[in-house]
Design an enzyme around this catalytic site. Structure first.
Site, mmCIF file in Angstrom:
data_model
loop_
_atom_site.group_PDB
_atom_site.id
_atom_site.type_symbol
_atom_site.label_atom_id
_atom_site.label_comp_id
_atom_site.label_asym_id
_atom_site.label_seq_id
_atom_site.Cartn_x
_atom_site.Cartn_y
_atom_site.Cartn_z
ATOM 1 N N GLY A 45 0.832 -1.194 0.000
ATOM 2 C CA GLY A 45 0.000 0.000 0.000
ATOM 3 C C GLY A 45 0.864 1.241 0.000
ATOM 4 O O GLY A 45 1.979 1.233 0.533
ATOM 5 N N GLN A 50 3.179 9.949 0.543
ATOM 6 C CA GLN A 50 4.444 9.250 0.788
ATOM 7 C C GLN A 50 5.442 9.461 -0.350
ATOM 8 O O GLN A 50 6.625 9.129 -0.203
ATOM 9 C CB GLN A 50 4.212 7.752 0.983
ATOM 10 C CG GLN A 50 3.455 7.408 2.271
ATOM 11 C CD GLN A 50 3.276 5.917 2.396
ATOM 12 O OE1 GLN A 50 2.289 5.379 1.924
ATOM 13 N NE2 GLN A 50 4.226 5.244 3.021
ATOM 14 N N CYS A 95 5.587 0.188 7.253
ATOM 15 C CA CYS A 95 5.264 1.330 6.385
ATOM 16 C C CYS A 95 6.494 1.660 5.560
ATOM 17 O O CYS A 95 7.609 1.699 6.099
ATOM 18 C CB CYS A 95 4.871 2.527 7.250
ATOM 19 S SG CYS A 95 4.446 4.003 6.301
ATOM 20 N N LEU A 96 6.308 1.906 4.270
ATOM 21 C CA LEU A 96 7.443 2.251 3.417
ATOM 22 C C LEU A 96 8.119 3.535 3.881
ATOM 23 O O LEU A 96 9.302 3.745 3.603
ATOM 24 C CB LEU A 96 6.985 2.387 1.958
ATOM 25 C CG LEU A 96 6.641 1.069 1.260
ATOM 26 C CD1 LEU A 96 5.961 1.333 -0.082
ATOM 27 C CD2 LEU A 96 7.882 0.206 1.057
ATOM 28 N N HIS A 137 -4.725 2.028 7.427
ATOM 29 C CA HIS A 137 -3.346 2.516 7.494
ATOM 30 C C HIS A 137 -3.122 3.632 6.457
ATOM 31 O O HIS A 137 -2.581 4.693 6.775
ATOM 32 C CB HIS A 137 -2.382 1.338 7.259
ATOM 33 C CG HIS A 137 -0.939 1.719 7.195
ATOM 34 N ND1 HIS A 137 -0.023 1.344 8.161
ATOM 35 C CD2 HIS A 137 -0.227 2.434 6.273
ATOM 36 C CE1 HIS A 137 1.164 1.834 7.840
ATOM 37 N NE2 HIS A 137 1.071 2.486 6.691
ATOM 38 N N GLU A 138 -3.549 3.380 5.214
ATOM 39 C CA GLU A 138 -3.318 4.363 4.143
ATOM 40 C C GLU A 138 -4.182 5.602 4.343
ATOM 41 O O GLU A 138 -3.732 6.727 4.069
ATOM 42 C CB GLU A 138 -3.573 3.743 2.769
ATOM 43 C CG GLU A 138 -2.684 2.558 2.410
ATOM 44 C CD GLU A 138 -1.199 2.797 2.608
ATOM 45 O OE1 GLU A 138 -0.752 3.954 2.531
ATOM 46 O OE2 GLU A 138 -0.475 1.811 2.879
ATOM 47 N N HIS A 141 -2.585 8.111 6.551
ATOM 48 C CA HIS A 141 -1.587 8.963 5.891
ATOM 49 C C HIS A 141 -2.229 10.246 5.365
ATOM 50 O O HIS A 141 -1.597 11.312 5.372
ATOM 51 C CB HIS A 141 -0.933 8.224 4.717
ATOM 52 C CG HIS A 141 0.182 7.298 5.108
ATOM 53 N ND1 HIS A 141 1.328 7.746 5.709
ATOM 54 C CD2 HIS A 141 0.319 5.951 4.957
ATOM 55 C CE1 HIS A 141 2.146 6.699 5.920
ATOM 56 N NE2 HIS A 141 1.551 5.601 5.476
HETATM 57 C C1 QAP Z 1 0.766 -0.560 4.897
HETATM 58 O O1 QAP Z 1 2.886 -1.098 4.145
HETATM 59 C C2 QAP Z 1 0.312 -1.785 5.644
HETATM 60 O O2 QAP Z 1 9.711 -1.550 6.508
HETATM 61 C C3 QAP Z 1 1.586 -0.851 3.686
HETATM 62 O O3 QAP Z 1 11.603 -2.337 4.774
HETATM 63 C C4 QAP Z 1 1.200 -2.546 6.393
HETATM 64 O O4 QAP Z 1 3.567 -1.768 2.142
HETATM 65 C C5 QAP Z 1 -0.977 -2.145 5.604
HETATM 66 C C6 QAP Z 1 7.613 -2.221 3.590
HETATM 67 C C7 QAP Z 1 0.750 -3.666 7.071
HETATM 68 C C8 QAP Z 1 -1.416 -3.247 6.283
HETATM 69 C C9 QAP Z 1 -0.555 -4.010 7.010
HETATM 70 C C10 QAP Z 1 8.002 -1.854 4.859
HETATM 71 C C11 QAP Z 1 8.590 -2.625 2.709
HETATM 72 C C12 QAP Z 1 6.215 -2.154 3.133
HETATM 73 C C13 QAP Z 1 9.332 -1.897 5.249
HETATM 74 C C14 QAP Z 1 3.849 -1.541 3.302
HETATM 75 C C15 QAP Z 1 10.309 -2.315 4.353
HETATM 76 C C16 QAP Z 1 9.935 -2.681 3.082
HETATM 77 C C17 QAP Z 1 5.193 -1.680 3.851
HETATM 78 CO CO CO Z 2 2.384 3.703 5.536
#
Ligand code: QAP
Ligand code: CO
Length: 171
Positions: A45, A50, A95-96, A137-138, A141
């Site tokens: 996501g 971001q 989270c990215l 989550h999104e 943001h």
């Molecule tokens: C949000 O998160 C989310 O730390 C999206 O090193 C997360 O795509 C929604 C990511 C969990 C629901 C459940 C994070 C990639 C990606 C990092 C992501 C990383 C590489 C996170």
């Molecule tokens: Co995020």
């Protein structure tokens, strides 16, 4: 379109995103570029803020049962509003914009949203499971809220310490 991910503690992530009014080629190009950034960084996501565009647009691509994320499963969500929320679930989020940190966060178990697609058509999704969590989550943001803001005081302190250490190691 060259995009880079804005990372915590950059204050840009705290801005409130503005409603999308023009569903034009610029929006489509942004959404397409966001998709590529998300795929290249192993995300599921990504909100426009971001990548430094504070507008109410986000994309989601939840892995399927084979852990794959085909483009046809991509959801592009513009101007979302939650109309129903129910239940409670805890999931280890990341989270990215907060790389390499994951923590359990409590969310609603199911949510229903109204939103627009890239051509301004009105849509509804009733979500549960990981999709419901990712939507919440999104959508946070869009308000300038990060998942780390939901940690208890002591967990947040632990995070700040670990995160600072990781930032130093990167340099
Ligand atoms: C949000 O998160 C989310 O730390 C999206 O090193 C997360 O795509 C929604 C990511 C969990 C629901 C459940 C994070 C990639 C990606 C990092 C992501 C990383 C590489 C996170
Ligand atoms: Co995020």
């Amino acid at each position: 379109m060259k995009l880079t991910i804005v990372e915590y503690p950059d204050k840009k992530l705290r801005e409130k995103s503005k409603e999308v009014i023009s569903f034009d080629e610029n929006l489509h190009k942004l959404l397409d570029s966001m998709y590529h950034v998300m795929m290249n960084t192993n995300g599921i996501g990504l909100a426009a803020i971001q990548v430094a565009y504070p507008i109410c647009a986000l994309i989601l691509n939840i892995p399927d049962e084979n852990e794959e994320q085909p483009r046809e499963n991509l959801l592009e969500i513009i101007n979302p509003v939650i109309t129903h929320k129910d239940g409670e679930s805890v999931y280890q989020e990341g989270c990215l914009s907060v790389p390499h940190f994951y923590e359990d966060i409590k969310r609603f178990e199911t949510v229903t949203i109204n939103y627009q697609d890239r051509d301004a058509n009105t849509k509804t999704i009733e979500a549960d499971g990981l999709l419901a969590i990712a939507i919440q989550h999104e959508m946070d943001h869009l308000e300038g809220i990060l998942f780390i803001d939901k940690l208890s005081y002591s967990r947040r302190k632990k995070f700040e310490k670990e995160y600072k250490r990781m930032q130093k190691e990167k340099k």
